[in-house]
Design a protein around this motif. Structure first.
Motif, PDB file in Angstrom:
ATOM      1  N   THR A 141       2.915  -4.408  -5.285  1.00 33.18           N
ATOM      2  CA  THR A 141       2.393  -3.096  -4.882  1.00 33.18           C
ATOM      3  C   THR A 141       1.903  -3.153  -3.445  1.00 33.18           C
ATOM      4  OG1 THR A 141       1.729  -2.640  -7.160  1.00 33.18           O
ATOM      5  CG2 THR A 141       0.706  -1.303  -5.442  1.00 33.18           C
ATOM      6  N   LEU A 142       1.187  -4.219  -3.103  1.00 30.81           N
ATOM      7  CA  LEU A 142       0.669  -4.383  -1.746  1.00 30.81           C
ATOM      8  C   LEU A 142       1.810  -4.493  -0.733  1.00 30.81           C
ATOM      9  CD1 LEU A 142      -2.368  -6.618  -0.885  1.00 30.81           C
ATOM     10  CD2 LEU A 142      -0.488  -6.329   0.713  1.00 30.81           C
ATOM     11  N   LEU A 143       2.815  -5.280  -1.085  1.00 33.72           N
ATOM     12  CA  LEU A 143       3.959  -5.458  -0.178  1.00 33.72           C
ATOM     13  C   LEU A 143       4.824  -4.206  -0.081  1.00 33.72           C
ATOM     14  CD1 LEU A 143       5.101  -9.095  -1.068  1.00 33.72           C
ATOM     15  CD2 LEU A 143       3.876  -8.326   0.974  1.00 33.72           C
ATOM     16  N   GLY A 144       4.636  -3.278  -1.006  1.00 29.93           N
ATOM     17  CA  GLY A 144       5.373  -2.024  -0.951  1.00 29.93           C
ATOM     18  C   GLY A 144       4.805  -1.032   0.041  1.00 29.93           C
ATOM     19  N   THR A 145       3.620  -1.330   0.586  1.00 27.76           N
ATOM     20  CA  THR A 145       3.018  -0.470   1.606  1.00 27.76           C
ATOM     21  C   THR A 145       3.596  -0.810   2.986  1.00 27.76           C
ATOM     22  OG1 THR A 145       1.195  -1.955   2.218  1.00 27.76           O
ATOM     23  CG2 THR A 145       0.867  -0.549   0.274  1.00 27.76           C
ATOM     24  N   LYS A 146       3.234   0.008   3.970  1.00 28.79           N
ATOM     25  CA  LYS A 146       3.621  -0.254   5.351  1.00 28.79           C
ATOM     26  C   LYS A 146       2.452  -0.832   6.143  1.00 28.79           C
ATOM     27  CE  LYS A 146       7.331   3.157   5.722  1.00 28.79           C
ATOM     28  NZ  LYS A 146       7.823   4.361   6.443  1.00 28.79           N
ATOM     29  N   GLY A 147       1.590  -1.554   5.427  1.00 31.20           N
ATOM     30  CA  GLY A 147       0.412  -2.113   6.082  1.00 31.20           C
ATOM     31  C   GLY A 147      -0.704  -1.089   6.150  1.00 31.20           C
ATOM     32  N   PHE A 148      -1.642  -1.309   7.067  1.00 30.02           N
ATOM     33  CA  PHE A 148      -2.862  -0.503   7.126  1.00 30.02           C
ATOM     34  C   PHE A 148      -3.226  -0.218   8.581  1.00 30.02           C
ATOM     35  CE2 PHE A 148      -2.771  -3.373   3.540  1.00 30.02           C
ATOM     36  CZ  PHE A 148      -2.999  -2.529   2.467  1.00 30.02           C
ATOM     37  N   CYS A 149      -4.082   0.782   8.776  1.00 31.74           N
ATOM     38  CA  CYS A 149      -4.625   0.964  10.124  1.00 31.74           C
ATOM     39  C   CYS A 149      -5.485  -0.262  10.425  1.00 31.74           C
ATOM     40  CB  CYS A 149      -5.429   2.263  10.228  1.00 31.74           C
ATOM     41  SG  CYS A 149      -7.035   2.228   9.378  1.00 31.74           S
ATOM     42  N   MET A 150      -5.768  -0.495  11.690  1.00 30.48           N
ATOM     43  CA  MET A 150      -6.449  -1.730  12.069  1.00 30.48           C
ATOM     44  C   MET A 150      -7.876  -1.799  11.507  1.00 30.48           C
ATOM     45  SD  MET A 150      -3.976  -3.186  13.413  1.00 30.48           S
ATOM     46  CE  MET A 150      -4.798  -4.712  13.856  1.00 30.48           C
ATOM     47  N   LYS A 151      -8.561  -0.672  11.437  1.00 26.29           N
ATOM     48  CA  LYS A 151      -9.920  -0.679  10.882  1.00 26.29           C
ATOM     49  C   LYS A 151      -9.902  -1.089   9.414  1.00 26.29           C
ATOM     50  CE  LYS A 151     -13.911   2.246   9.783  1.00 26.29           C
ATOM     51  NZ  LYS A 151     -13.994   1.784   8.376  1.00 26.29           N
ATOM     52  N   HIS A 152      -9.020  -0.483   8.650  1.00 23.59           N
ATOM     53  CA  HIS A 152      -8.986  -0.787   7.219  1.00 23.59           C
ATOM     54  C   HIS A 152      -8.431  -2.189   6.953  1.00 23.59           C
ATOM     55  CE1 HIS A 152      -9.228   3.747   6.340  1.00 23.59           C
ATOM     56  NE2 HIS A 152     -10.376   3.184   6.039  1.00 23.59           N
ATOM     57  N   TYR A 153      -7.521  -2.629   7.798  1.00 22.41           N
ATOM     58  CA  TYR A 153      -7.031  -4.004   7.666  1.00 22.41           C
ATOM     59  C   TYR A 153      -8.174  -4.986   7.904  1.00 22.41           C
ATOM     60  CZ  TYR A 153      -4.716  -8.379   8.980  1.00 22.41           C
ATOM     61  OH  TYR A 153      -4.341  -9.698   9.072  1.00 22.41           O
ATOM     62  N   ALA A 154      -8.981  -4.730   8.922  1.00 24.12           N
ATOM     63  CA  ALA A 154     -10.127  -5.598   9.214  1.00 24.12           C
ATOM     64  C   ALA A 154     -11.114  -5.611   8.044  1.00 24.12           C
ATOM     65  CB  ALA A 154     -10.835  -5.128  10.487  1.00 24.12           C
ATOM     66  N   GLU A 155     -11.318  -4.458   7.417  1.00 24.63           N
ATOM     67  CA  GLU A 155     -12.232  -4.392   6.277  1.00 24.63           C
ATOM     68  C   GLU A 155     -11.682  -5.166   5.080  1.00 24.63           C
ATOM     69  OE1 GLU A 155     -15.191  -3.270   6.298  1.00 24.63           O
ATOM     70  OE2 GLU A 155     -15.238  -2.189   8.196  1.00 24.63           O
ATOM     71  N   LEU A 156     -10.375  -5.096   4.864  1.00 21.50           N
ATOM     72  CA  LEU A 156      -9.766  -5.877   3.782  1.00 21.50           C
ATOM     73  C   LEU A 156      -9.988  -7.368   4.004  1.00 21.50           C
ATOM     74  CD1 LEU A 156      -6.380  -3.989   3.246  1.00 21.50           C
ATOM     75  CD2 LEU A 156      -8.317  -4.066   1.661  1.00 21.50           C
ATOM     76  N   LEU A 157      -9.854  -7.805   5.248  1.00 20.93           N
ATOM     77  CA  LEU A 157     -10.107  -9.210   5.568  1.00 20.93           C
ATOM     78  C   LEU A 157     -11.582  -9.567   5.338  1.00 20.93           C
ATOM     79  CD1 LEU A 157      -8.068  -9.689   8.876  1.00 20.93           C
ATOM     80  CD2 LEU A 157      -7.418 -10.418   6.572  1.00 20.93           C
ATOM     81  N   LYS A 158     -12.475  -8.671   5.715  1.00 21.40           N
ATOM     82  CA  LYS A 158     -13.910  -8.918   5.601  1.00 21.40           C
ATOM     83  C   LYS A 158     -14.335  -9.162   4.147  1.00 21.40           C
ATOM     84  CE  LYS A 158     -16.468  -6.206   8.056  1.00 21.40           C
ATOM     85  NZ  LYS A 158     -17.231  -4.993   8.478  1.00 21.40           N
ATOM     86  N   TYR A 159     -13.682  -8.449   3.232  1.00 23.97           N
ATOM     87  CA  TYR A 159     -14.051  -8.560   1.812  1.00 23.97           C
ATOM     88  C   TYR A 159     -13.007  -9.327   0.998  1.00 23.97           C
ATOM     89  CZ  TYR A 159     -17.656  -5.208   3.029  1.00 23.97           C
ATOM     90  OH  TYR A 159     -18.750  -4.601   3.608  1.00 23.97           O
ATOM     91  N   SER A 160     -12.202 -10.104   1.686  1.00 23.71           N
ATOM     92  CA  SER A 160     -11.118 -10.834   1.014  1.00 23.71           C
ATOM     93  C   SER A 160     -11.618 -11.894   0.046  1.00 23.71           C
ATOM     94  CB  SER A 160     -10.187 -11.473   2.050  1.00 23.71           C
ATOM     95  OG  SER A 160     -10.897 -12.385   2.872  1.00 23.71           O
TER      96      SER A 160
END
Length: 225
Positions: A141-160
């Motif tokens: 499901t995650l790989l089916g996306t086109k990634g994320f905006c940079m803010k939300h990508y950074a937040e995903l990393l922060k709470y990984s």
């Protein structure tokens, strides 16, 4: 370990053809709070106290104002003004002026809807990491996306780290996926730029025609109405 929030919306929006499904989710979360602050929430004493203390940012004030319930907005703004008036004092010298300026800047930098929206989004970041850990097929499901905006990508990393023992694998997949889609969009943007060379006038634009606004979403997030 329990999920922090319902997973249905995540699965639904991760299927949307967009540059950041978390922007789509945030838009829904924000809309729910806007609706609340124009309806039942305005009558709750606890909510009125929070509005009195935090107020609204310019963006959320305008989003509330353009809707029908002007009285609700007026009541909440009137409450907020009480706090601001209490902070205003006669300024007699530069030291007092600087102190007053800092107090007013602090008052102008808070927003209850921003706070509540961000609190909700943090639950989504945590839940996504947990879904990666606990659901065998979620990586697809995650790989089916086109990634994320940079803010939300950074937040995903922060709470990984909420992926627990799968954290290392999760961040590796997440970072490679984000990089791949940023490169994909950069290629489309360069094709858009090249199209404006007269030598390429007859070449079809294809997906590159919308590359610039989509890159805007990728870099800065999707602007909500």
């Amino acid at each position: 370990m329990a999920y922090h929030i319902d997973t249905g919306l995540i699965k639904d929006k991760f299927k949307v053809d967009c540059e950041c499904p978390l922007c789509e989710i945030q838009s829904i979360v924000e809309e729910q709070f806007l609706h609340e602050f124009l309806n039942d929430a305005v009558m709750e004493e606890n909510t009125r106290l929070k509005v009195n203390r935090l107020g609204f940012c310019n963006e959320h004030f305008n989003k509330l104002f353009v809707r029908q319930n002007k009285l609700s907005v007026a009541l909440q703004i009137s409450t907020r003004v009480d706090t601001i008036q209490a902070k205003l004092s006669e300024v007699k010298n530069f030291k007092q002026a600087v102190k007053q300026a800092k107090e007013l800047e602090s008052l102008a930098s808070t927003c209850i809807i921003c706070n509540l929206t961000e609190e909700s989004m943090i639950k989504y970041y945590k839940t996504i990491a947990q879904m990666y850990l606990r659901e065998n097929s979620f990586y697809k499901t995650l790989l089916g996306t086109k990634g994320f905006c940079m803010k939300h990508y950074a937040e995903l990393l922060k709470y990984s780290n909420y992926a627990g023992p799968a954290t290392k694998e999760y961040v590796s997949l997440l970072s490679a996926h984000q990089k791949r889609h940023l490169e994909r969009l950069q290629k489309e943007l360069k094709e858009f730029c090249d199209k404006h060379d007269y030598r390429n006038a007859l070449k079809p634009l294809g997906n590159s025609e919308t590359a610039l606004p989509r890159m805007g979403i990728k870099l800065y997030g999707k602007k909500t109405d």
